[in-house]
Design an enzyme around this catalytic site. Sequence first.
Site, PDB file in Angstrom:
ATOM      1  N   ARG A  83      48.544  -9.445 -31.956  1.00 57.35           N
ATOM      2  CA  ARG A  83      50.037  -9.816 -31.380  1.00 57.35           C
ATOM      3  C   ARG A  83      51.530  -8.818 -31.671  1.00 57.35           C
ATOM      4  O   ARG A  83      51.335  -8.633 -33.313  1.00 57.35           O
ATOM      5  CB  ARG A  83      50.284 -10.869 -30.188  1.00 57.35           C
ATOM      6  CG  ARG A  83      50.001 -12.287 -31.332  1.00 57.35           C
ATOM      7  CD  ARG A  83      50.771 -12.516 -32.453  1.00 57.35           C
ATOM      8  NE  ARG A  83      52.623 -11.733 -32.192  1.00 57.35           N
ATOM      9  CZ  ARG A  83      53.288 -11.727 -32.958  1.00 57.35           C
ATOM     10  NH1 ARG A  83      53.550 -11.673 -34.712  1.00 57.35           N
ATOM     11  NH2 ARG A  83      54.785 -11.548 -32.693  1.00 57.35           N
ATOM     12  N   GLY A  84      52.442  -8.350 -30.997  1.00 52.82           N
ATOM     13  CA  GLY A  84      53.448  -7.804 -31.915  1.00 52.82           C
ATOM     14  C   GLY A  84      52.967  -6.481 -31.438  1.00 52.82           C
ATOM     15  O   GLY A  84      52.133  -5.749 -31.927  1.00 52.82           O
ATOM     16  N   ALA A  85      53.988  -5.532 -31.406  1.00 48.96           N
ATOM     17  CA  ALA A  85      53.808  -3.794 -30.402  1.00 48.96           C
ATOM     18  C   ALA A  85      52.787  -2.939 -31.213  1.00 48.96           C
ATOM     19  O   ALA A  85      52.161  -2.741 -31.283  1.00 48.96           O
ATOM     20  CB  ALA A  85      54.858  -3.673 -29.674  1.00 48.96           C
ATOM     21  N   ARG A 138      46.994  -5.053 -22.581  1.00 47.37           N
ATOM     22  CA  ARG A 138      49.027  -5.467 -21.787  1.00 47.37           C
ATOM     23  C   ARG A 138      49.523  -4.356 -21.537  1.00 47.37           C
ATOM     24  O   ARG A 138      49.719  -3.377 -22.792  1.00 47.37           O
ATOM     25  CB  ARG A 138      49.075  -6.319 -24.396  1.00 47.37           C
ATOM     26  CG  ARG A 138      48.215  -7.408 -24.020  1.00 47.37           C
ATOM     27  CD  ARG A 138      48.889  -8.208 -25.162  1.00 47.37           C
ATOM     28  NE  ARG A 138      50.164  -9.024 -24.701  1.00 47.37           N
ATOM     29  CZ  ARG A 138      50.734  -9.771 -25.495  1.00 47.37           C
ATOM     30  NH1 ARG A 138      50.828  -9.767 -26.761  1.00 47.37           N
ATOM     31  NH2 ARG A 138      52.189 -10.279 -25.126  1.00 47.37           N
ATOM     32  N   GLN A 150      55.837 -18.187 -31.512  1.00 47.24           N
ATOM     33  CA  GLN A 150      55.842 -17.050 -32.652  1.00 47.24           C
ATOM     34  C   GLN A 150      56.586 -17.022 -33.739  1.00 47.24           C
ATOM     35  O   GLN A 150      56.335 -16.860 -34.545  1.00 47.24           O
ATOM     36  CB  GLN A 150      55.599 -15.773 -31.812  1.00 47.24           C
ATOM     37  CG  GLN A 150      54.708 -15.583 -31.248  1.00 47.24           C
ATOM     38  CD  GLN A 150      54.423 -15.609 -30.122  1.00 47.24           C
ATOM     39  OE1 GLN A 150      55.877 -16.543 -29.666  1.00 47.24           O
ATOM     40  NE2 GLN A 150      54.018 -14.364 -28.965  1.00 47.24           N
ATOM     41  N   ASP A 160      59.071  -4.371 -27.843  1.00 44.79           N
ATOM     42  CA  ASP A 160      57.609  -3.796 -27.050  1.00 44.79           C
ATOM     43  C   ASP A 160      57.984  -2.867 -26.887  1.00 44.79           C
ATOM     44  O   ASP A 160      56.918  -2.486 -26.664  1.00 44.79           O
ATOM     45  CB  ASP A 160      57.656  -5.103 -26.290  1.00 44.79           C
ATOM     46  CG  ASP A 160      57.002  -6.077 -27.181  1.00 44.79           C
ATOM     47  OD1 ASP A 160      57.916  -6.934 -27.492  1.00 44.79           O
ATOM     48  OD2 ASP A 160      55.822  -5.789 -27.122  1.00 44.79           O
ATOM     49  N   ASN A 187      61.421  -7.250 -25.106  1.00 39.28           N
ATOM     50  CA  ASN A 187      60.920  -7.940 -26.162  1.00 39.28           C
ATOM     51  C   ASN A 187      60.586  -9.222 -25.272  1.00 39.28           C
ATOM     52  O   ASN A 187      60.959  -9.943 -24.164  1.00 39.28           O
ATOM     53  CB  ASN A 187      62.305  -7.653 -27.303  1.00 39.28           C
ATOM     54  CG  ASN A 187      61.657  -8.665 -29.027  1.00 39.28           C
ATOM     55  OD1 ASN A 187      60.412  -7.957 -29.121  1.00 39.28           O
ATOM     56  ND2 ASN A 187      62.047  -9.242 -28.604  1.00 39.28           N
ATOM     57  N   LYS A 188      60.738 -10.173 -26.236  1.00 43.50           N
ATOM     58  CA  LYS A 188      59.601 -11.109 -26.013  1.00 43.50           C
ATOM     59  C   LYS A 188      60.453 -11.739 -25.528  1.00 43.50           C
ATOM     60  O   LYS A 188      62.079 -12.059 -25.384  1.00 43.50           O
ATOM     61  CB  LYS A 188      59.420 -12.341 -27.428  1.00 43.50           C
ATOM     62  CG  LYS A 188      59.145 -13.770 -27.135  1.00 43.50           C
ATOM     63  CD  LYS A 188      58.119 -14.016 -26.220  1.00 43.50           C
ATOM     64  CE  LYS A 188      56.764 -12.738 -26.636  1.00 43.50           C
ATOM     65  NZ  LYS A 188      55.716 -12.696 -25.434  1.00 43.50           N
TER      66      LYS A 188
HETATM   67  O1  MRU Z   1      53.894 -11.786 -26.993  1.00 42.78           O
HETATM   68  P1  MRU Z   1      54.509 -11.097 -28.071  1.00 42.78           P
HETATM   69  O2  MRU Z   1      53.246 -11.989 -29.524  1.00 42.78           O
HETATM   70  O3  MRU Z   1      53.568 -10.102 -29.323  1.00 42.78           O
HETATM   71  O4  MRU Z   1      55.053 -10.486 -28.472  1.00 42.78           O
HETATM   72  C1  MRU Z   1      55.510  -9.893 -29.875  1.00 42.78           C
HETATM   73  C2  MRU Z   1      57.306  -9.160 -29.559  1.00 42.78           C
HETATM   74  O5  MRU Z   1      58.134 -10.100 -28.483  1.00 42.78           O
HETATM   75  C3  MRU Z   1      57.946  -9.048 -30.567  1.00 42.78           C
HETATM   76  O6  MRU Z   1      59.319  -9.270 -31.006  1.00 42.78           O
HETATM   77  C4  MRU Z   1      57.588  -7.398 -30.946  1.00 42.78           C
HETATM   78  O7  MRU Z   1      56.711  -7.130 -30.404  1.00 42.78           O
HETATM   79  C5  MRU Z   1      57.925  -6.234 -31.824  1.00 42.78           C
HETATM   80  S1  MRU Z   1      57.314  -6.614 -33.715  1.00 42.78           S
HETATM   81  C6  MRU Z   1      57.505  -6.164 -34.467  1.00 42.78           C
END
Ligand code: MRU
Length: 352
Positions: free
Chosen positions: A47-49, A91, A196, A237, A247-248
């Site tokens: 996970r994470g963009a 996603r 996270q 994201d 973002n999250k």
């Molecule tokens: O649902 P996730 O864990 O994929 O969400 C991640 C985030 O929101 C991060 O802040 C974002 O992807 C940036 S990661 C460098």
Amino acid sequence: MSTPDAIRWNNNQLELLDQRALPNTCAYLSYDRAEDVAHAIRDMVVRGAPAIGITAAYGMALACRQCGEQPSVAAWTKALAAPRQTLADSRPTAVNLFWALQRCDLVVEQYGNGPGLGSAMLALAQQIHQEDIDINRRIGDHGATLIEPDSLVYTHCNAGALATGGYGTALGVIRSAWREGTIRGVIAGETRPWMQGARLTSWELMQDAIPVTLATEGAAAQLMRELTPSWVIVGADRVAANGDVANKIGTYNLAIIARHHGVKMMVAAPTSTFDRTMDGPDIPIEQRSASEITHSQGTAIAPQGCPAHNPAFDVTPASLIDAIVTEHGVIHQPGRDTIAAHLDKATTGGAS
Ligand code: MRU
């Protein structure tokens, strides 16, 4: 000690560190089919963009291998359509996924009429992976120039090595500032429902011996009043053309609270996270299963049948963001014009 790689290519297979099991178990899952890679993205193994984008590119390399040799660009495009779509559907919010798939499309166009598309696709995935690490180090160093000495900073979710090719975006800034000696500590919000912040960010920072204190999300306002952090630093994201940032979920709350308390808001993201085709309100927000809220590790924590709403991301208006940091420099007071100027300068080879 440093954070283990979230993504690795080993023995002709894609290996993903199963982030659902961290920090208690550190184990890799192996993949040799693009469809399974798409499931891994949707199920939060990775996970994470930026990490999602890198993983999708490796998924396309696996898809090429699954297809065997094809005679032409048209035949390749047809053969790859289904796995590509499955990856694209995994996603919706992180634009890095679509950015990576578009780069894969270019490789199909370039190499699809001759032999060797499979190796070219793998080479692209490895290039995107390596580039991301370098980009994060640059983001980190640019972001660190904004951190005043003796700073306490607040971060949300995990925008660290685990969410990227390595080093991290928001945690990249924190790592660089720690190296510069300007950060004295980090508050990590736990980040329900996937935790996270609790499971990943605190783990990464503790491995680097960067002082981290975990907090519930509900404590953010009180902690900002009591402890006066200098910055909230988060990843993204999708950064829209008007400077709004997806973002999250919970990032928007933090931005409002931060503005109220005079705490500055920094977003750290590579230019691959920017989407010039839309404004913030148009960003697709992933809605995840209600069971992620009604249950914790398989155990019900809400009455049976209780409805729940579970958007995975929110959109913070540009007006609440003080700086967006990319590999090319800092966008102060982000908005439509400053974003366009930054990206135009970046594509013509300049930096701001
Ligand atoms: O649902 P996730 O864990 O994929 O969400 C991640 C985030 O929101 C991060 O802040 C974002 O992807 C940036 S990661 C460098």
